[in-house]
Each structure stands twice: as structure tokens, then as C-alpha cells.
Motif scaffolding. Sequence first.
Motif, short mmCIF file in Angstrom:
data_model
loop_
_atom_site.label_atom_id
_atom_site.label_comp_id
_atom_site.label_asym_id
_atom_site.label_seq_id
_atom_site.Cartn_x
_atom_site.Cartn_y
_atom_site.Cartn_z
N ARG A 129 1.24 -1.43 -0.03
CA ARG A 129 -0.06 -0.07 0.51
C ARG A 129 0.62 1.30 -0.04
O ARG A 129 0.15 2.08 -0.70
CB ARG A 129 -0.82 0.47 0.97
CG ARG A 129 -1.49 1.68 1.29
CD ARG A 129 -2.62 1.20 2.93
NE ARG A 129 -3.54 0.11 2.92
CZ ARG A 129 -4.53 -0.40 3.25
NH1 ARG A 129 -4.48 0.52 4.50
NH2 ARG A 129 -5.27 -1.11 3.51
N ALA A 130 2.26 1.09 0.79
CA ALA A 130 2.64 2.33 0.94
C ALA A 130 3.25 2.42 -0.08
O ALA A 130 3.98 3.78 -0.35
CB ALA A 130 3.34 2.34 2.22
N GLU A 139 2.63 1.21 -3.65
CA GLU A 139 2.09 2.35 -4.34
C GLU A 139 1.64 3.34 -3.89
O GLU A 139 1.39 4.23 -4.73
CB GLU A 139 1.15 1.30 -4.71
CG GLU A 139 0.45 -0.22 -4.89
CD GLU A 139 -0.19 -1.04 -5.09
OE1 GLU A 139 -1.04 -0.52 -4.57
OE2 GLU A 139 -0.38 -1.95 -5.89
N LYS A 140 0.88 4.31 -2.82
CA LYS A 140 0.72 5.19 -2.67
C LYS A 140 2.39 6.57 -3.25
O LYS A 140 1.77 7.13 -3.41
CB LYS A 140 0.66 5.10 -1.07
CG LYS A 140 -0.55 6.63 -1.32
CD LYS A 140 -0.19 6.58 0.53
CE LYS A 140 -1.17 7.59 1.01
NZ LYS A 140 -1.49 8.01 1.81
N VAL A 141 3.37 6.59 -3.19
CA VAL A 141 4.35 6.91 -2.99
C VAL A 141 4.78 6.54 -4.49
O VAL A 141 5.86 7.07 -5.53
CB VAL A 141 6.14 6.93 -2.62
CG1 VAL A 141 5.45 6.83 -0.91
CG2 VAL A 141 5.98 5.62 -2.30
N GLU A 177 5.14 9.14 4.59
CA GLU A 177 3.95 8.60 4.79
C GLU A 177 3.64 7.87 6.01
O GLU A 177 2.53 6.79 6.30
CB GLU A 177 3.83 7.50 3.41
CG GLU A 177 3.72 7.92 1.97
CD GLU A 177 2.57 8.73 2.50
OE1 GLU A 177 1.72 8.93 1.95
OE2 GLU A 177 2.77 9.77 1.65
#
Length: 226
Positions: free
Chosen positions: A146-147, A149-151, A173
Motif C-alpha cells: 500500500r505504501a 503504491e502510494k509513493v 507516509e
Amino acid sequence: MISIIVPVYNEEVGLKSFISYLQKHTSGEKAELIFIDGGSTDKTVEICKELGYKIYTSPIRGRASQMNYGAEKSTGDILYFLHADSIPPKSLIKDILKSIDEGCIAGCYRLAFEPELPLLKLYAWFTRFDNNLFRFGDQSLFVTRRAFEKVGGFDQNLKVMEDQQIVVDLKKEGKFKIMNNKIATSSRKYNKVGVLKLQLIFTIIVIFYYLGVSQKVMADFYSKQV
């Protein structure tokens, strides 16, 4: 599931023992091992296939692209990026899961060199500190999908310093952890180039990066010096 993603390029020397080590210490765990090739001309691809492991060829050259492609091909909720010349602790799976349970979204190990040289021991000592200047790919990196993909994953525009930049991005994040155990990375390049010379080269590249020097200039500087 933890996906161990290893970017490789002409790693036939020592690759079998590297895979054997990971196989032994991840056996029985929910983990997969994936290799992403950057266009090897030796037997790297054949060795991975021979030992029954997945190996994909990155459609775009560059370590950042290889690692991003590995993330695409993986299935784990946790991604662990590892260099083929670095040996993590036997407790790697437990270390990562413990860190996730503590609320960390990403993290790495402290560094050690093998074989160990006095100056390299000093250099490795600094990796215990939570300072972005001491974060490099040899320390490996775990991160939740999740992290990651978020960055936006690793910045594929970066030919150098991509490992440090993603740590900077991830810290914005959530919690980043420097695990107490050490990962042992090969000092072969230091032996080849010279400890002081190579460390000076790395220092200059870091300075160049934060001064905004172009990736082409930094990449050309590194290739000419090393």
C-alpha cells in the motif's frame, strides 16, 4: 505474504549460494522469491530457472525499473527489495513481520561488510542512525504494498540515488524502522576500486544529487570513475 524481489545483472558468481541461503531461511514461511533481470549476458537467468525460481526480464533498463517491475509481478502484501550480493539475517521474515506489527510501513537493516575492512566497519557503523544520508540499497528495504503504491514506487527517472529517494518519500507516509540486526553486503567493489576512492565517489554523488545535478552527469561520473 512477503515478496522478496531481487534485481539481478550478471550475478552468476555466488548466485546459487545466495538462493540456497534464502531458501533455507524462508522455508515454511509465507514468502515468494522473484528475480528481475536487467539483461544479463552470463548464466544468471539459467541458474534461477534451474533452481525453479521465477525470473522476469525488465522491459526497461535500470535498477529502479527492475524493482518496480518486480513489484508488479509479485503477489505479497509486503515487498522486500534485496540485492543479490547482500545476505540478510536468518531472522529476516520475523524481523519484517515484527516491524509491521509495530506499525511501521517500511524499514531496512543496519549494514555490515563481508569481508570486513577497518574503514568499511566505520562506514557501516553510521547506518544505525536515522538519517537519510545513510540510507542505501545495500541495506535492503521492506515496505507494505500500500505504501509502495502510494509513493509511486521507485522513481524510474533516477539512474542513481533511487534507493535513497524512496526512503525520503516513504517517511512522509508513515513510520520507517532501522532494524537492529545487520545485513552483510559484499565489499568486492571496494576491494576493486579502493575503499577511500569509492567512498569519495559515493559522497560526491550524494552531494551532486542534493545540489540538483542531472542524472546523466552523475551516471557518467560514476561509470568513468568505477
